[in-house]
Write a protein that holds these residues in place. Structure first.
Motif, PDB file in Angstrom:
ATOM      1  N   VAL A   1       0.670  -1.340  -0.114  1.00  0.00           N
ATOM      2  CA  VAL A   1       0.104  -0.014  -0.033  1.00  0.00           C
ATOM      3  C   VAL A   1       0.832   1.191   0.127  1.00  0.00           C
ATOM      4  O   VAL A   1       1.911   1.534   0.851  1.00  0.00           O
ATOM      5  N   ILE A   2       0.522   2.222  -0.884  1.00  0.00           N
ATOM      6  CA  ILE A   2       1.088   3.291  -1.061  1.00  0.00           C
ATOM      7  C   ILE A   2       0.310   4.677  -0.557  1.00  0.00           C
ATOM      8  O   ILE A   2      -0.902   4.897  -1.182  1.00  0.00           O
ATOM      9  N   HIS A   3       0.394   5.036   0.651  1.00  0.00           N
ATOM     10  CA  HIS A   3      -0.513   6.103   1.242  1.00  0.00           C
ATOM     11  C   HIS A   3      -0.297   7.460   1.425  1.00  0.00           C
ATOM     12  O   HIS A   3       0.847   7.743   2.037  1.00  0.00           O
ATOM     13  N   THR A   4      -0.413   8.447   0.487  1.00  0.00           N
ATOM     14  CA  THR A   4      -0.164   9.672   0.509  1.00  0.00           C
ATOM     15  C   THR A   4      -0.870  10.636   1.154  1.00  0.00           C
ATOM     16  O   THR A   4      -2.198  10.530   1.283  1.00  0.00           O
ATOM     17  N   HIS A   5      -0.419  11.735   1.768  1.00  0.00           N
ATOM     18  CA  HIS A   5      -1.034  12.701   2.596  1.00  0.00           C
ATOM     19  C   HIS A   5      -0.565  14.087   2.025  1.00  0.00           C
ATOM     20  O   HIS A   5       0.576  14.305   1.858  1.00  0.00           O
ATOM     21  N   THR A   6      -1.366  15.140   2.036  1.00  0.00           N
ATOM     22  CA  THR A   6      -1.087  16.366   1.478  1.00  0.00           C
ATOM     23  C   THR A   6      -1.014  16.483  -0.027  1.00  0.00           C
ATOM     24  O   THR A   6      -0.636  15.385  -0.637  1.00  0.00           O
ATOM     25  N   ALA A   7      -0.963  17.850  -0.572  1.00  0.00           N
ATOM     26  CA  ALA A   7      -1.188  17.919  -2.011  1.00  0.00           C
ATOM     27  C   ALA A   7       0.174  17.641  -2.629  1.00  0.00           C
ATOM     28  O   ALA A   7       0.259  16.761  -3.651  1.00  0.00           O
TER      29      ALA A   7
ATOM     30  N   VAL B   1      -3.091   2.211  -3.862  1.00  0.00           N
ATOM     31  CA  VAL B   1      -2.591   3.642  -3.868  1.00  0.00           C
ATOM     32  C   VAL B   1      -3.843   4.278  -3.153  1.00  0.00           C
ATOM     33  O   VAL B   1      -4.931   4.193  -3.635  1.00  0.00           O
ATOM     34  N   VAL B   2      -3.548   4.908  -1.991  1.00  0.00           N
ATOM     35  CA  VAL B   2      -4.418   5.676  -1.207  1.00  0.00           C
ATOM     36  C   VAL B   2      -4.010   7.021  -1.030  1.00  0.00           C
ATOM     37  O   VAL B   2      -2.718   7.303  -0.825  1.00  0.00           O
ATOM     38  N   HIS B   3      -4.902   8.087  -1.184  1.00  0.00           N
ATOM     39  CA  HIS B   3      -4.644   9.459  -0.949  1.00  0.00           C
ATOM     40  C   HIS B   3      -5.519   9.914   0.014  1.00  0.00           C
ATOM     41  O   HIS B   3      -6.926   9.753   0.094  1.00  0.00           O
ATOM     42  N   THR B   4      -5.184  10.498   1.161  1.00  0.00           N
ATOM     43  CA  THR B   4      -5.892  11.350   1.967  1.00  0.00           C
ATOM     44  C   THR B   4      -5.777  12.886   2.142  1.00  0.00           C
ATOM     45  O   THR B   4      -4.746  13.377   2.044  1.00  0.00           O
ATOM     46  N   PHE B   5      -6.965  13.338   1.799  1.00  0.00           N
ATOM     47  CA  PHE B   5      -7.090  14.941   2.019  1.00  0.00           C
ATOM     48  C   PHE B   5      -7.231  15.314   3.140  1.00  0.00           C
ATOM     49  O   PHE B   5      -8.419  15.175   3.862  1.00  0.00           O
ATOM     50  N   HIS B   6      -6.332  15.995   3.741  1.00  0.00           N
ATOM     51  CA  HIS B   6      -6.608  16.549   5.256  1.00  0.00           C
ATOM     52  C   HIS B   6      -7.300  17.782   5.012  1.00  0.00           C
ATOM     53  O   HIS B   6      -7.607  18.643   6.095  1.00  0.00           O
ATOM     54  N   GLY B   7      -7.200  18.496   3.806  1.00  0.00           N
ATOM     55  CA  GLY B   7      -7.807  19.963   3.590  1.00  0.00           C
ATOM     56  C   GLY B   7      -7.855  19.880   1.919  1.00  0.00           C
ATOM     57  O   GLY B   7      -7.585  18.875   1.318  1.00  0.00           O
ATOM     58  N   HIS B   8      -7.777  21.075   1.440  1.00  0.00           N
ATOM     59  CA  HIS B   8      -7.708  21.156  -0.007  1.00  0.00           C
ATOM     60  C   HIS B   8      -7.158  22.669  -0.392  1.00  0.00           C
ATOM     61  O   HIS B   8      -7.476  23.538   0.483  1.00  0.00           O
ATOM     62  N   VAL B   9      -6.925  22.946  -1.567  1.00  0.00           N
ATOM     63  CA  VAL B   9      -6.415  24.059  -1.815  1.00  0.00           C
ATOM     64  C   VAL B   9      -7.140  24.727  -3.197  1.00  0.00           C
ATOM     65  O   VAL B   9      -6.568  25.555  -3.982  1.00  0.00           O
ATOM     66  N   PHE B  10      -8.464  24.003  -3.229  1.00  0.00           N
ATOM     67  CA  PHE B  10      -9.170  24.479  -4.228  1.00  0.00           C
ATOM     68  C   PHE B  10      -9.848  25.736  -3.939  1.00  0.00           C
ATOM     69  O   PHE B  10     -10.428  26.489  -5.030  1.00  0.00           O
ATOM     70  N   HIS B  11      -9.807  26.498  -2.874  1.00  0.00           N
ATOM     71  CA  HIS B  11     -10.352  27.928  -2.860  1.00  0.00           C
ATOM     72  C   HIS B  11      -9.486  28.522  -1.520  1.00  0.00           C
ATOM     73  O   HIS B  11      -9.229  27.876  -0.556  1.00  0.00           O
ATOM     74  N   SER B  12      -9.262  29.786  -1.824  1.00  0.00           N
ATOM     75  CA  SER B  12      -8.574  30.884  -0.440  1.00  0.00           C
ATOM     76  C   SER B  12      -7.189  30.576  -0.472  1.00  0.00           C
ATOM     77  O   SER B  12      -6.726  31.234   0.523  1.00  0.00           O
ATOM     78  N   TYR B  13      -6.656  29.618  -1.171  1.00  0.00           N
ATOM     79  CA  TYR B  13      -5.111  29.811  -1.071  1.00  0.00           C
ATOM     80  C   TYR B  13      -4.450  30.561  -2.269  1.00  0.00           C
ATOM     81  O   TYR B  13      -3.389  31.197  -1.996  1.00  0.00           O
ATOM     82  N   TYR B  14      -4.894  30.194  -3.473  1.00  0.00           N
ATOM     83  CA  TYR B  14      -3.934  30.819  -4.560  1.00  0.00           C
ATOM     84  C   TYR B  14      -5.047  31.486  -5.529  1.00  0.00           C
ATOM     85  O   TYR B  14      -6.295  31.514  -5.398  1.00  0.00           O
ATOM     86  N   GLY B  15      -4.423  32.211  -6.468  1.00  0.00           N
ATOM     87  CA  GLY B  15      -5.093  32.746  -7.791  1.00  0.00           C
ATOM     88  C   GLY B  15      -5.810  31.639  -8.343  1.00  0.00           C
ATOM     89  O   GLY B  15      -5.650  30.431  -8.435  1.00  0.00           O
ATOM     90  N   ARG B  16      -6.477  32.264  -9.530  1.00  0.00           N
ATOM     91  CA  ARG B  16      -7.235  31.284 -10.165  1.00  0.00           C
ATOM     92  C   ARG B  16      -6.660  30.490 -11.075  1.00  0.00           C
ATOM     93  O   ARG B  16      -6.974  29.293 -11.169  1.00  0.00           O
TER      94      ARG B  16
END
Length: 342
Positions: A90-96, A121-136
């Motif tokens: 199992v490969i388990h990734t965390h954060t973007a 392959v497993v990925h955990t989203f602890h949060g996301h960067v799809f708004h309020s972090y960067y420009g469009r």
């Protein structure tokens, strides 16, 4: 079963503790776990000591950090080599960042074995960067990457709250619904069980009067936490603190980050004086929570904030902006006070 867990950096925050706890407890007769981590950049505080305290020895990839850079190619090669050497089930990734590097390396590894070894392959989203972090434009690039990786490089996606599932899958179109599992964060609540015994230590440290109510923000001093809003609220309170019958409030900030100097300057500009106390990073979270009367959070975007979970474990009421997994933590709204301005 071999598990390789990958995170971009062990900086102050919930994800670092989360991966350490998982690595520690998934090392037994059934599982063998390896934790791979990048480096903590200047301006952020390291939580490597948490790994040491729990007997976890991460494998560090120096070139892997938060920001995009040419070094990402080197970190990709190094993670690929680690996968080839360790041969995880199992490969388990965390954060973007780690999710991008780790899952891309997993694709390369599967190709290199001609499909003979295909780790889940497993990925955990602890949060996301799809708004309020960067420009469009930058946000659009990150969103395209996550959609691609979810479709072609990920077997399972873990989110830590139902609201996060709604945002990531339904609102932003990442992954298929059947790929997702909601697994809420868990903590050791016993660590906060003796809070009453420590309640006076923080108050004595900052010289709080017996009739002062302590409001506390606990977290990194970064843009997404919007600590400026917290300071503006403190300024509004200070304007009215001498009114008859008003409570005396003191605002505490426990945490550090690249915005600290700017926030201290902002506090001076607002003439907050002793109304706001900057504690810096603390390793005695039980003492901090025990000494506070209310836990506050002013974030623009959240996954599931560990500070609110720990605050509630210490028996403290919380007040927060209604973002991300905060809605799931605090339950259904029984009264909506609408928007306000400071």
């Amino acid at each position: 079963m071999k598990v390789m867990r990958i995170i971009a950096r062990l900086n102050v925050g919930g994800p670092a503790r989360h991966v350490v706890w998982l690595t520690e407890h998934l090392n037994d007769g059934e599982f063998q776990s390896m934790l791979v981590a990048g480096t903590v950049p200047a301006g952020e505080e390291s939580m490597n000591y948490i790994a040491e305290e729990h007997g976890v020895q991460p494998v560090f990839v120096e070139q892997m950090s938060r920001e995009l850079s040419l070094k990402d190619t080197i970190s990709l090669i190094k993670v690929f080599r680690l996968i080839k050497q360790y041969k995880p089930d199992v490969i388990h990734t965390h954060t973007a960042k780690a999710g991008t590097v780790g899952r891309t390396a997993a694709i390369l590894y599967k190709w290199s074995t001609l499909g003979r070894h295909r780790p889940a392959v497993v990925h955990t989203f602890h949060g996301h960067v799809f708004h309020s972090y960067y420009g469009r434009v930058k946000t659009g690039i990150f969103l395209a990457i996550e959609r691609f990786l979810a479709r072609f490089a990920t077997d399972k996606i873990i989110v830590i709250s139902p609201q996060q599932l709604n945002e990531i899958n339904e609102r932003f179109g990442v992954g298929r619904a059947d790929q997702f599992e909601v697994i809420p964060l868990g903590i050791d609540v016993d660590a906060f069980a003796d809070g009453d015994l420590n309640s006076n230590r923080l108050r004595s440290e900052i010289g709080a009067a017996a009739d002062e109510l302590l409001i506390g923000f606990v977290g990194r001093l970064t843009e997404i936490k919007d600590v400026s809003l917290y300071l503006k609220v403190a300024a509004r309170v200070r304007e009215h603190e001498n009114s008859p019958g008003k409570l005396r409030l003191r605002f505490v900030i426990a945490g550090d980050g690249h915005l600290r100097e700017r926030l201290e300057s902002e506090a001076d500009d607002l003439a907050l004086g002793n109304t706001v106390v900057f504690l810096g990073n603390r390793t005695d979270a039980d003492v901090v929570y025990a000494g506070l009367d209310i836990i506050a959070l002013t974030s623009l975007n959240e996954g599931t904030p560990l500070s609110l979970i720990e605050g509630m474990a210490a028996g403290k009421p919380v007040i927060s902006t209604r973002v991300g997994g905060v809605r799931d933590l605090l339950g259904k709204s029984v009264e909506d006070h609408g928007a306000f301005s400071v």
